[in-house]
Enzyme design. Structure first.
Site, PDB file in Angstrom:
ATOM      1  N   GLU A 152      15.155  52.689 -26.813  1.00 26.29           N
ATOM      2  CA  GLU A 152      16.065  51.981 -26.451  1.00 26.29           C
ATOM      3  C   GLU A 152      17.011  51.419 -27.519  1.00 26.29           C
ATOM      4  O   GLU A 152      16.907  50.279 -27.462  1.00 26.29           O
ATOM      5  CB  GLU A 152      15.733  51.229 -25.526  1.00 26.29           C
ATOM      6  CG  GLU A 152      15.131  51.625 -24.420  1.00 26.29           C
ATOM      7  CD  GLU A 152      14.554  50.655 -22.898  1.00 26.29           C
ATOM      8  OE1 GLU A 152      14.944  49.396 -23.381  1.00 26.29           O
ATOM      9  OE2 GLU A 152      13.988  51.059 -22.193  1.00 26.29           O
ATOM     10  N   ASN A 200      13.820  57.980 -27.881  1.00 23.76           N
ATOM     11  CA  ASN A 200      13.711  58.074 -26.559  1.00 23.76           C
ATOM     12  C   ASN A 200      14.573  56.849 -26.020  1.00 23.76           C
ATOM     13  O   ASN A 200      14.932  55.838 -26.462  1.00 23.76           O
ATOM     14  CB  ASN A 200      12.188  57.379 -26.044  1.00 23.76           C
ATOM     15  CG  ASN A 200      11.981  57.501 -24.788  1.00 23.76           C
ATOM     16  OD1 ASN A 200      12.142  58.677 -24.117  1.00 23.76           O
ATOM     17  ND2 ASN A 200      11.134  56.262 -24.043  1.00 23.76           N
ATOM     18  N   HIS A 236      14.646  56.440 -15.140  1.00 25.75           N
ATOM     19  CA  HIS A 236      14.531  55.699 -14.072  1.00 25.75           C
ATOM     20  C   HIS A 236      15.527  55.598 -13.239  1.00 25.75           C
ATOM     21  O   HIS A 236      16.900  55.324 -13.486  1.00 25.75           O
ATOM     22  CB  HIS A 236      14.347  54.068 -14.660  1.00 25.75           C
ATOM     23  CG  HIS A 236      13.072  54.084 -15.531  1.00 25.75           C
ATOM     24  ND1 HIS A 236      12.030  54.059 -15.071  1.00 25.75           N
ATOM     25  CD2 HIS A 236      12.937  53.763 -16.947  1.00 25.75           C
ATOM     26  CE1 HIS A 236      10.842  54.025 -16.141  1.00 25.75           C
ATOM     27  NE2 HIS A 236      11.688  53.904 -17.269  1.00 25.75           N
ATOM     28  N   GLU A 265      10.243  59.175 -18.471  1.00 24.84           N
ATOM     29  CA  GLU A 265       9.893  58.016 -17.664  1.00 24.84           C
ATOM     30  C   GLU A 265      10.340  58.150 -16.231  1.00 24.84           C
ATOM     31  O   GLU A 265      10.628  57.168 -15.714  1.00 24.84           O
ATOM     32  CB  GLU A 265      10.156  56.615 -18.160  1.00 24.84           C
ATOM     33  CG  GLU A 265       9.591  56.657 -19.309  1.00 24.84           C
ATOM     34  CD  GLU A 265       9.884  55.088 -20.056  1.00 24.84           C
ATOM     35  OE1 GLU A 265      10.438  54.102 -19.515  1.00 24.84           O
ATOM     36  OE2 GLU A 265       9.877  55.024 -21.561  1.00 24.84           O
ATOM     37  N   ASP A 267      11.168  57.929 -12.550  1.00 23.80           N
ATOM     38  CA  ASP A 267      10.717  57.357 -11.178  1.00 23.80           C
ATOM     39  C   ASP A 267      11.914  57.202 -10.390  1.00 23.80           C
ATOM     40  O   ASP A 267      13.104  57.138 -10.742  1.00 23.80           O
ATOM     41  CB  ASP A 267       9.898  56.112 -11.093  1.00 23.80           C
ATOM     42  CG  ASP A 267      10.342  55.151 -12.275  1.00 23.80           C
ATOM     43  OD1 ASP A 267      11.625  55.021 -12.294  1.00 23.80           O
ATOM     44  OD2 ASP A 267       9.767  54.097 -12.609  1.00 23.80           O
TER      45      ASP A 267
HETATM   46  C1  XIL Z   1       7.295  48.912 -18.909  1.00 27.20           C
HETATM   47  C2  XIL Z   1       6.082  49.011 -18.327  1.00 27.20           C
HETATM   48  O1  XIL Z   1       5.931  49.873 -17.470  1.00 27.20           O
HETATM   49  C3  XIL Z   1       5.384  47.682 -17.925  1.00 27.20           C
HETATM   50  O2  XIL Z   1       3.869  47.720 -17.342  1.00 27.20           O
HETATM   51  C4  XIL Z   1       5.683  46.563 -18.964  1.00 27.20           C
HETATM   52  O3  XIL Z   1       5.236  45.338 -18.362  1.00 27.20           O
HETATM   53  C5  XIL Z   1       6.818  46.523 -19.538  1.00 27.20           C
HETATM   54  O4  XIL Z   1       7.315  47.972 -19.841  1.00 27.20           O
HETATM   55  N1  XIL Z   1      11.439  51.527 -20.579  1.00 27.20           N
HETATM   56  C6  XIL Z   1      10.387  51.880 -21.411  1.00 27.20           C
HETATM   57  C7  XIL Z   1       8.858  51.463 -20.933  1.00 27.20           C
HETATM   58  O5  XIL Z   1      10.429  52.599 -22.448  1.00 27.20           O
HETATM   59  O6  XIL Z   1       8.136  51.129 -22.323  1.00 27.20           O
HETATM   60  C8  XIL Z   1       8.813  50.375 -19.946  1.00 27.20           C
HETATM   61  O7  XIL Z   1       7.603  50.129 -19.487  1.00 27.20           O
HETATM   62  C9  XIL Z   1       9.843  50.698 -19.001  1.00 27.20           C
HETATM   63  C10 XIL Z   1      11.228  50.746 -19.222  1.00 27.20           C
END
Ligand code: XIL
Length: 362
Positions: A152, A200, A236, A265, A267
């Site tokens: 990010e 990423n 996400h 990631e 979801d």
């Molecule tokens: C999130 C985790 O899922 C949580 O448990 C934690 O509190 C905060 O981080 N993008 C990312 C991940 O790259 O590392 C993040 O994970 C979600 C967003």
């Protein structure tokens, strides 16, 4: 007599039912041999929960520590590295023949206080980052097959975010665009030349100003021989309206550069009611169709080699916290580890892929 006949019917129905859904293959059984990886983010402290571990090992051939390798967790004090929780997940992966992705080496967030409030100079930060990357990547050399080197780094307009590593004060590359990112890749490569190295990013999944900037950056890296192997698209999905055509096109242009794409990631958040339950069955179906479309967008292209969800059971997902309780139920298994419609839709896509008899995925 009548009862016996009914009894027969019931038996027949059960047998027919079994035949219809057999062989009941898991996700990983479908993925193994098709040159694709299906993974999930996992938490070390949950490895004591029976259903958690059996589901994880049964269904996935890839895992990623959700938080355990972030700076804050793994490097909590200047001279202290806490590898234990990460090691537990890596060992779990080894025991169950799962690949492990590493997340993440350079990120402006989740840095420990000693670092963010440490008033370090750019030269000191440069040394600290180099040291951190060397230690962590060497520790997991040969065990973590792919790293999210940078996470990010861009804002929604595709500009580099202000951060400790970039320009506050940065590692001595402030104002030089993505030079600090390039440096991170070079240090990671130096520590483990075999590991695949990824950039990423969030919200750059479809075609937009951010994914254009991402594309331009990695194309330049590729051309100049920066050791980058792939792009991680977080995915996400918070609004039930992903732009699948845009996602497909974005994956196509990235893989066209000779880079791998991993969906890292995934979801698909649903609106939820009071206790975190989804509103209705229609939302579950909609969610299933989104999982199906994303899986197809990725796996129908040869360079898109892994899909990982951010957790796997709705019991443990970051989404409820992140959306302040408004969204939830985003994963393939419900809170009781029962596979949801999304699971079957996702598995259908795996089943539809041609079987490979060649070498296993790298
Ligand atoms: C999130 C985790 O899922 C949580 O448990 C934690 O509190 C905060 O981080 N993008 C990312 C991940 O790259 O590392 C993040 O994970 C979600 C967003």
């Amino acid at each position: 007599m009548r009862r016996t006949f009914r009894g027969h019917l019931a038996t027949l129905a059960v047998v027919a039912g079994l035949a219809a859904c057999s062989p009941a293959q898991t996700l990983r059984e479908e993925a193994d041999g098709r040159e694709v990886l299906v993974g999930a983010a996992a938490r070390a402290y949950l490895l004591t929960e029976g259903r958690y571990v059996t589901t994880l090992a049964r269904e996935y051939n890839l895992l990623e520590p959700e938080n355990e390798l972030k700076w804050e967790a793994i490097h909590p004090a200047p001279q202290v590295f806490d590898f234990l929780p990460g090691d537990q997940l890596v060992e779990f992966g080894r025991l169950h023949r799962m690949k492990v992705r590493g997340h993440c080496l350079v990120w402006g967030r989740y840095v420990p206080r000693w670092l963010s409030d440490g008033h370090y100079s750019a030269d000191q930060l440069r040394q600290l980052l180099h040291e951190h990357i060397s230690q962590v990547v060497s520790h997991y050399k040969g065990k973590v097959f792919a790293w999210d080197v940078i996470n990010e780094a861009m804002d929604e307009n595709g500009r580099l975010r202000s951060s400790l590593w970039y320009d506050q004060p940065g590692i001595g590359e402030a104002g030089r665009g993505p030079a600090y990112i390039e440096q991170g890749f070079r240090w990671a490569h130096e520590a483990d030349p075999e590991a695949l190295l990824f950039y990423n990013e969030a919200e750059g999944e479809a075609l937009n100003v951010k994914s254009d900037a991402l594309y331009a950056m990695v194309r330049d890296f590729k051309r100049r021989g920066v050791p980058i192997d792939g792009v991680g698209l977080q995915m996400h999905i918070l609004d039930l309206k992903p732009d699948i055509a845009g996602i497909t096109a974005n994956i196509r242009r990235l893989t066209g550069l000779g880079l791998q794409v991993h969906i890292t990631e995934l979801d698909v958040a649903l609106p939820v009611e009071g206790e975190g339950r989804p509103r209705n069955a229609a939302d579950w179906q909609r969610q299933a169709e989104i999982y199906r479309s994303v899986a197809l967008a990725c796996f129908s292209q040869p360079g898109c080699t892994a899909i990982q969800t951010w957790g796997f059971t709705d019991k443990y997902s970051w989404i409820r916290n992140w959306t302040k309780g408004n969204k939830g139920s985003p994963l393939l298994f419900d809170r009781d580890y029962v596979p949801k419609p999304a699971y079957f839709a996702f598995r259908d896509v795996l089943r539809s892929l041609p079987l490979h008899v060649g070498a296993p995925v790298q």
